[in-house]
Design a protein around this motif. Structure first.
Motif: not given
Length: 341
Positions: A29-32, A203-210, A239-244, A268-270
């Motif tokens: 489901g990542c198609a844009v 809260s400006l705190q880090p969460g997950a990274f990928f 929740g999706r991200l576009l990356v350039m 990233p979600d899931g």
């Protein structure tokens, strides 16, 4: 049939993991959809020559823009009028520079949190993300960036920053691979940069990274200058991200230089933290400097803009002209109309 299945399985096993993940991206489901890619435009006289490296939508027709070589730390505010049907840029004007009153720190990425009336800017010098009020002043707060990002140094450090008001999350990444994560792509070193996409909450705190893996470099001739990395991120409402991805080749004679830009979507979600995310290509284009074309544009920033009348969304891109280098390069802006719902 058993022989065919075995052959296909063997072929898949021989492919790099990043290729296998990318091949499944559409099923995740990542198609844009790109509805229309409008031509890039410059606005000489209205926009001061700059080194524009990031952009964030403030609402209406106002956008905050950072320059990595501005006179001091801070950001510009541009009034960018966009046609509500075609998504084409009608005009760009400068409302001024909002200074923090401190030295330039190689500002690269910018994000706006509209509900708080705050702006955040990443700088490669120090690899920090500071919070600003809308008048450009530091508030004293900053994102709690994990220590690993400090190892990036000042050349290929924190480059891209984005925030989405619906998901209420920040995302950032470096331009190239951190020392602990592998080698950096370069002329003569044909590897795919492996970058960390780092999430932060309100809260400006880090969460997950990928992890995110770039395509391999395409440069074949020895360059006078070269840059290969992720230059922009854009967080979507779902929740999706576009990356350039941007590859910039400068020839020794300048003519023949080119910039290749590729946009990818990731989800990233899931996903499990620390995994290599699948990616799917959204679009690709190339700009050149030649005897017959001076339209070279080094795109370094992007953000979501307004919805158009048909419900599609504007994606705004800004380029770094190196202060309109040599009187030849221009500060280009471009819009891409997308559907991402």
């Amino acid at each position: 049939m058993r022989v065919i299945v075995a052959f296909v399985a063997a072929a898949l096993a021989s492919l790099p993991l990043s290729v296998l993940l990318a091949a499944t991206a559409d099923t995740l489901g990542c198609a844009v959809e790109v509805v229309k890619a409008n031509r890039q435009r410059s606005f000489a006289g209205a926009v001061p020559p700059g080194n524009y490296s990031g952009v964030a939508w403030l609402g209406g027709s106002r956008y905050a823009v950072v320059s990595d070589k501005s006179a001091s730390d801070g950001f510009f505010v541009f009034d960018i009028r966009i046609d509500s049907v075609s998504g084409k840029i009608q005009s760009v004007s400068n409302e001024g520079f909002f200074s923090a009153g401190t030295p330039n720190r190689d500002q690269e990425g910018i994000a706006c949190v509209p509900q708080a009336g705050k702006v955040y800017v990443s700088g490669e010098r120090g690899n920090r993300v500071l919070e600003y009020s809308l008048d450009g002043r530091h508030t004293g707060r900053q994102l709690a960036v994990p220590d690993v990002f400090a190892t990036a140094g000042g050349n290929y450090g924190i480059e891209a920053l984005t925030y989405n008001a619906v998901t209420r999350r920040f995302w950032l990444t470096t331009e190239s691979t951190l020392p602990c994560d592998g080698q950096q792509a370069a002329y003569g070193n044909v590897v795919g940069n492996r970058l960390r996409l780092q999430c932060f909450d309100d809260s400006l705190q880090p969460g997950a990274f990928f992890f995110y893996e770039m395509d391999l470099p395409e440069v074949r001739k020895r360059p006078a200058a070269y840059a290969m990395g992720v230059s922009g991120l854009c967080a979507l409402d779902d929740g999706r991200l576009l990356v350039m991805e941007r590859e910039f080749y400068v020839s020794r004679r300048k003519l023949g230089s080119w910039v290749r830009v590729k946009l990818f979507a990731v989800c990233p979600d899931g996903s499990q933290e620390g995994m290599l995310l699948p990616k799917t290509k959204v679009m690709e284009f190339k700009t050149r400097l030649s005897l017959f074309s001076y339209r070279l544009a080094n795109y370094e920033g992007m953000c979501l803009g307004p919805r158009l009348k048909d419900g599609s969304r504007v994606l705004l891109l800004v380029s770094d002209s190196q202060n309109q280098y040599g009187g030849v390069l221009k500060d280009y802006f471009r819009t891409v109309v997308i559907r991402c719902d």
